[in-house]
Design a protein around this motif. Structure first.
Motif, PDB file in Angstrom:
ATOM      1  N   TYR A 179      -4.716   3.066  -3.635  1.00  0.00           N
ATOM      2  CA  TYR A 179      -3.500   3.873  -2.762  1.00  0.00           C
ATOM      3  C   TYR A 179      -2.967   4.989  -3.450  1.00  0.00           C
ATOM      4  O   TYR A 179      -1.759   5.301  -2.923  1.00  0.00           O
ATOM      5  N   ALA A 180      -3.777   5.245  -4.733  1.00  0.00           N
ATOM      6  CA  ALA A 180      -3.091   6.774  -4.989  1.00  0.00           C
ATOM      7  C   ALA A 180      -2.755   8.177  -4.154  1.00  0.00           C
ATOM      8  O   ALA A 180      -2.301   8.893  -3.584  1.00  0.00           O
ATOM      9  N   SER A 208       2.771   7.630   0.551  1.00  0.00           N
ATOM     10  CA  SER A 208       3.868   6.831  -0.487  1.00  0.00           C
ATOM     11  C   SER A 208       4.308   8.140  -1.461  1.00  0.00           C
ATOM     12  O   SER A 208       3.398   8.505  -1.426  1.00  0.00           O
ATOM     13  N   PRO A 209       5.445   7.807  -1.129  1.00  0.00           N
ATOM     14  CA  PRO A 209       6.272   8.852  -1.374  1.00  0.00           C
ATOM     15  C   PRO A 209       6.275   8.650  -3.051  1.00  0.00           C
ATOM     16  O   PRO A 209       6.656   9.566  -4.299  1.00  0.00           O
ATOM     17  N   TYR A 210       6.146   8.051  -4.341  1.00  0.00           N
ATOM     18  CA  TYR A 210       5.869   6.896  -5.086  1.00  0.00           C
ATOM     19  C   TYR A 210       4.626   6.556  -5.345  1.00  0.00           C
ATOM     20  O   TYR A 210       4.398   6.137  -4.679  1.00  0.00           O
ATOM     21  N   HIS A 211       4.512   6.621  -6.686  1.00  0.00           N
ATOM     22  CA  HIS A 211       2.894   5.705  -7.506  1.00  0.00           C
ATOM     23  C   HIS A 211       3.067   5.394  -8.084  1.00  0.00           C
ATOM     24  O   HIS A 211       3.639   6.109  -8.955  1.00  0.00           O
ATOM     25  N   LYS A 254       1.030  -1.461   0.002  1.00  0.00           N
ATOM     26  CA  LYS A 254       0.297   0.076  -0.340  1.00  0.00           C
ATOM     27  C   LYS A 254       0.859   1.317  -0.056  1.00  0.00           C
ATOM     28  O   LYS A 254       0.488   2.482   0.294  1.00  0.00           O
ATOM     29  N   THR A 255       2.340   0.726  -0.419  1.00  0.00           N
ATOM     30  CA  THR A 255       2.727   1.808  -0.344  1.00  0.00           C
ATOM     31  C   THR A 255       4.246   1.769  -1.597  1.00  0.00           C
ATOM     32  O   THR A 255       4.178   0.763  -1.717  1.00  0.00           O
ATOM     33  N   LEU A 256       4.669   2.730  -2.439  1.00  0.00           N
ATOM     34  CA  LEU A 256       6.436   2.340  -2.390  1.00  0.00           C
ATOM     35  C   LEU A 256       7.124   3.169  -2.444  1.00  0.00           C
ATOM     36  O   LEU A 256       7.484   4.248  -2.662  1.00  0.00           O
ATOM     37  N   GLN A 257       7.711   3.295  -1.401  1.00  0.00           N
ATOM     38  CA  GLN A 257       9.468   3.589  -1.025  1.00  0.00           C
ATOM     39  C   GLN A 257      10.117   4.650  -1.708  1.00  0.00           C
ATOM     40  O   GLN A 257      11.194   5.300  -1.281  1.00  0.00           O
ATOM     41  N   GLU A 258      10.216   3.075  -2.220  1.00  0.00           N
ATOM     42  CA  GLU A 258      11.373   3.623  -2.974  1.00  0.00           C
ATOM     43  C   GLU A 258      11.295   3.172  -5.049  1.00  0.00           C
ATOM     44  O   GLU A 258      10.865   2.262  -4.909  1.00  0.00           O
ATOM     45  N   TRP A 259      12.152   3.763  -5.723  1.00  0.00           N
ATOM     46  CA  TRP A 259      11.609   3.339  -6.549  1.00  0.00           C
ATOM     47  C   TRP A 259      12.818   4.286  -7.662  1.00  0.00           C
ATOM     48  O   TRP A 259      13.134   4.455  -7.814  1.00  0.00           O
ATOM     49  N   GLN A 260      13.185   3.256  -9.157  1.00  0.00           N
ATOM     50  CA  GLN A 260      14.537   3.537  -9.901  1.00  0.00           C
ATOM     51  C   GLN A 260      15.129   3.114 -11.341  1.00  0.00           C
ATOM     52  O   GLN A 260      14.028   1.656 -10.667  1.00  0.00           O
ATOM     53  N   VAL A 263       6.020   5.578 -12.987  1.00  0.00           N
ATOM     54  CA  VAL A 263       6.201   5.830 -11.313  1.00  0.00           C
ATOM     55  C   VAL A 263       5.840   7.800 -11.297  1.00  0.00           C
ATOM     56  O   VAL A 263       7.614   8.350 -11.375  1.00  0.00           O
ATOM     57  N   VAL A 264       5.612   7.990 -10.943  1.00  0.00           N
ATOM     58  CA  VAL A 264       5.360  10.023 -10.384  1.00  0.00           C
ATOM     59  C   VAL A 264       5.709  10.009  -8.506  1.00  0.00           C
ATOM     60  O   VAL A 264       5.423   9.126  -7.978  1.00  0.00           O
ATOM     61  N   LYS A 265       6.310  10.861  -8.578  1.00  0.00           N
ATOM     62  CA  LYS A 265       5.687  11.238  -7.471  1.00  0.00           C
ATOM     63  C   LYS A 265       4.962  11.265  -6.576  1.00  0.00           C
ATOM     64  O   LYS A 265       3.615  12.169  -7.572  1.00  0.00           O
TER      65      LYS A 265
END
Length: 890
Positions: A854-855, A860-863, A651-657, A816-818
């Protein structure tokens, strides 16, 4: 009631529309008192007998108007209507009439065909030719000379349905005529209104029923509502003219309707009651026309040694005042359109060959001249009046493009020869570009200036590519797009939402060229045009888009769904789909399946035939993946599904690359689930140095150990178009060798992409895109024969291939966006199927509450966003958890 400034009679249906004042009351008006009553307009445009008089008098013109049956109606014949035609100038009058008739027929042939068809219908609102009907709110502040304005808001409904909604006129035309010509359709509507108003003016001045019947009132105005119908063409037909601002029945008004009604009236009062002075602007504009011979009191000696009359001066001053106080109104007439100017002159010549009404034409000419000068003097007013009509004169000279570029929008043409480029050796120009070229031409904000480095533009949904080029100011410099060694001209794909283009300027006089400056263009591509719907709608389905037929022999575009099909998919008990490649179609609610502009595309959903994919709630999904090790191998489209899974579980996306290597995630499901990812193929490496698929898979397995030889280990493989059946045989060989033959393998099939002619990548022809269907079938069959689960993404993406997001391949249906919920765009829909879409036919099967939105999770820093990616990612989750559900059920 005295004193008063403005008197408006709002008719009520309850009292039968009885007016609150009579024509005789106009005799007693004080100076500056204004009344909502123009008897000529009410008689000729808003009454059946008046319309019959006009249509009989100008029968050869075939007005863009649906008129009632005039048989048996008393009225003037065409021969007797224009009073002066028969008085010694019959031949001249007939010649003029013939000229006008010929011009009118030439300019409106398409429109007239539509009108003649509609005229045969006794009940116009049931005419099948009409796709939509709008109410145009028009304010006429003077009939002689004509001054008319149109409000920026309109009410829209679809015949014969009564449900309606309010929208800005500009937005309506942009949406409804997106695939034809919004500007031309809007101009056609204004032209139709202007024609009827001008004919009313001419007829009231010239006919026996005109001046003798009505008392001219300089302070009178009229609030009108034009009911205007549009069919499939851009030519309108006027259905009815109301002598007031017409709204829905008071009993049917919603809160939004009431707000819109009040705002419209408020804008009208502000417009009519403005106290802003206009004398100085009037004198300045008049001096521009006549030079110094205009005195400060506004008088001027003409050749006949006559001055402006007080009436003429008042008309001109009032007009300038109105131009300065437009607000939410736009000028309808005076119009600078050549066809309207020609119609004005020819109508007066036809009905007044002796030129007894020349004084009226003189004032028309004065107002037209004032309009042109006012536009020239006041750029702000010019923008408000003609914001849909950018002119060459208004362009910065440095933004002008070469003539050969204007002639051929398919490519950019300019010479690279130094002398033809008109470049400079001045050091001050090293960091500047001289010209910026785009095709199609972008409306840059701000306008191009060499000293401005950042620009913004918005483009419609159907513009999927744009060609961009630039020319340096300095002879020693070169332009490169996106990269220091990039081309000077390139074709860019435009994904939905924001797209960024970087223009680099390099100084090539040095041994090693250096970047001296950069420019940035941000281009926002709008989502598919969508209209809000009412309760009364129909469901339409489609598999392929007519713009790119994968199966040429099958139907394309929206098709109405049969009652049998709707009944089948509205069952209370609906079985779960047993495979990830179940055939299906996109369904969307529309007012009409024959017109995709009437659909609410925000409510589209994927519907497999004969079954449904269950949407797992978060607790159920967490139990499904608990203790499992999930391995992804593939390109960025596969990576998008992985991040979707992570966000759904956590229910959250804490990191993304943008991982292009092997990446492991240990923090999934509170540490109870392990996920790893390997990017393949590594296309940026030389072919002889790239790791093979077999090597990449072995490395991923090694980095992800320990692995169980059960379905607790899951391998998910897939990409856009690199995957083929040989890769599946390699998977089988490697898993057998590594003693992992019993793990769960899920194959994401190929998808739409590489269909755009973009510089720097290999693009596919239409025939090659069609061949992907057969390749996809081979992949699906091979996977199932090997015992693997499948997710068919090709059938899901091929019908919505224009809805790609950023990336040169045109293949990404996720991004994937902030996370910033307040800035979510309308096209982001994170529920598979909403109650609104499913409500009538689907009962409770969609279970929208099970899919968490979850948007809106502020933690969540990312979505991950993208509705198409969401659909096939949810199918992936259903296949991932299918065996777990079977265990629970048994």
């Amino acid at each position: 009631m005295n004193p008063w400034d403005l008197l408006i009679c709002l008719s009520s249906r309850k009292n039968g529309g009885t007016g609150c004042f009579q024509t005789e009351d106009l005799h007693n008006l004080e100076l500056f008192q204004k009344v909502n009553l123009l008897p000529e307009i009410q008689h000729f445009l808003c009454r059946k007998e008046g319309l019959c008089q006009i249509t009989k008098a100008f029968s050869d013109l075939q007005l863009p108007l649906v008129t009632p049956d005039c048989s048996g109606q008393p009225g003037l014949s065409r021969a007797s209507a224009p009073r002066n035609v028969s008085q010694g100038s019959a031949i001249t009058g007939q010649a003029r009439a013939s000229h006008v008739q010929h011009w009118w027929k030439q300019s409106t042939s398409t429109q007239l065909n539509q009108v003649s068809t509609l005229s045969d219908h006794k009940d116009v609102l049931k005419a099948q030719d009409l796709s939509v009907i709008i109410k145009a709110y028009v304010l006429v502040t003077s009939l002689t000379p004509l001054r008319a304005f149109i409000h920026s808001t309109t009410t829209v409904w679809h015949p014969p349905k009564k449900k309606h909604f309010t929208i800005k006129l500009q937005k309506f035309f942009e949406i409804f005529f997106r695939n034809s010509s919004p500007q031309q359709a809007f101009n056609n509507m204004k032209e139709a209104i202007n024609k009827l108003l001008l004919i009313t003016e001419v007829f009231s001045k010239s006919s026996a029923s005109g001046p003798s019947s009505f008392n001219q009132c300089s302070q009178c105005f009229q609030m009108l509502t034009f009911d205007i119908g549009f069919g499939m063409s851009i030519h309108p037909v006027v259905l009815k003219v109301h002598e007031h601002f017409d709204f829905q029945d008071e009993n049917e008004l919603t809160i939004q309707d009431q707000i819109s009604k009040e705002l419209l009236l408020e804008d009208t009062f502000k417009f009519l009651l403005s106290n802003e002075s206009s004398t100085s602007s009037f004198i300045e504009a008049l001096q521009k026309i006549y030079g110094s011979s205009v005195s400060k009191d506004g008088t001027y000696n003409r050749e006949e040694e006559q001055c402006f009359s007080l009436e003429e001066i008042n008309s001109m001053i009032t007009f300038i005042k109105e131009l300065k106080n437009l607000g939410q109104f736009e000028l309808l007439f005076p119009s600078s359109a050549p066809k309207i100017q020609m119609l004005l002159r020819d109508l007066y010549r036809m009905v007044d060959p002796m030129r007894r009404l020349s004084s009226v034409l003189t004032v028309h000419w004065l107002l037209s001249s004032l309009l042109q000068q006012f536009q020239f003097m006041n750029k702000e007013a010019h923008t408000n009046l003609f914001e849909w009509q950018p002119s060459q004169e208004n362009m910065n000279p440095k933004q002008n493009v070469p003539s050969d570029f204007r002639k051929n929008h398919g490519a950019l043409h300019y010479s690279s020869k130094t002398e033809e480029r008109r470049c400079s050796y001045d050091k001050d120009t090293l960091s500047h570009i001289r010209q910026l070229f785009t095709s199609p031409q972008l409306d840059l904000n701000p306008q191009f200036n060499p000293k401005i480095r950042e620009y913004y533009a918005e483009v419609p949904f159907d513009m999927v590519t744009v060609k961009i080029g630039a020319e340096p100011s300095n002879c020693q410099c070169h332009v490169h797009l996106d990269d220091k060694k990039g081309p000077s001209i390139a074709n860019y794909p435009l994904g939905l939402g924001l797209n960024k283009v970087i223009i680099l300027l390099t100084d090539d006089s040095q041994p090693s060229p250096e970047v001296v400056s950069s420019y940035k263009i941000t281009i926002y591509r709008e989502d598919r045009p969508s209209l809000p719907l009412f309760d009364d709608y129909m469901m339409c389905g489609f598999v392929q888009d007519c713009g790119s037929k994968i199966h040429p022999e099958e139907s394309c575009g929206l098709q109405p769904l049969s009652h049998e099909y709707l009944s089948a998919i509205s069952q209370t008990v609906f079985k779960t789909c047993e495979a990830g490649d179940t055939k299906g179609q996109w369904i969307v609610p529309c007012l009409s399946c024959s017109d995709n502009r009437t659909c609410d595309w925000r409510e589209i959903t994927w519907q497999p035939h004969g079954c449904q994919y269950s949407v797992l709630a978060k607790p159920e999904l967490q139990r499904c993946v608990e203790g499992r090790r999930i391995l992804f191998i593939g390109d960025s489209t596969n990576r998008g599904m992985m991040y979707y899974l992570i966000e759904r579980v956590n229910k959250t996306l804490q990191e993304w690359q943008k991982t292009h290597d092997v990446k492991c995630y240990h923090n999934i499901n509170e540490g109870k689930t392990f996920i790893s990812y390997s990017y393949y193929p590594q296309f940026w490496m030389n072919a002889n140095q790239r790791p093979t698929f077999e090597k990449a898979l072995e490395q991923l397995l090694q980095r992800s150990r320990p692995l169980e030889n059960t379905d607790q280990t899951v391998l998910i493989v897939g990409g856009v178009q690199w995957l083929n059946s040989n890769h599946l045989l390699i998977i089988q060989k490697v898993l057998n060798r590594e003693n992992l033959s019993n793990i769960l393998v899920i194959v994401k099939s190929i998808g739409m992409g590489f269909h755009l002619p973009v510089d720097g990548i290999h693009s596919l022809s239409q025939a090659e895109v069609q061949n992907l269907w057969n390749e996809n079938l081979v992949i699906l069959d091979t996977a199932k024969n090997l015992g693997y689960e499948v997710v068919d993404t090709f059938v899901i993406t091929m019908g919505r291939y224009k809805e790609f997001l950023q990336g040169k391949c045109g293949c990404h249906f996720h991004e994937v966006v902030k996370s910033n919920p307040s800035e979510e765009r309308p096209h982001i829909t994170m529920t598979l199927s909403r109650r609104y879409t499913r409500g009538k036919y689907f009962g409770s099967q969609s279970k929208p509450s099970q899919l968490q939105d979850y948007a809106t999770n502020s933690r969540s820093p990312y979505h991950v966003r993208g509705p198409i990616n969401q659909v096939y990612s949810e199918i992936l989750l259903s296949r991932l958890c299918a065996s777990k559900r079977e265990v629970v059920s048994t």
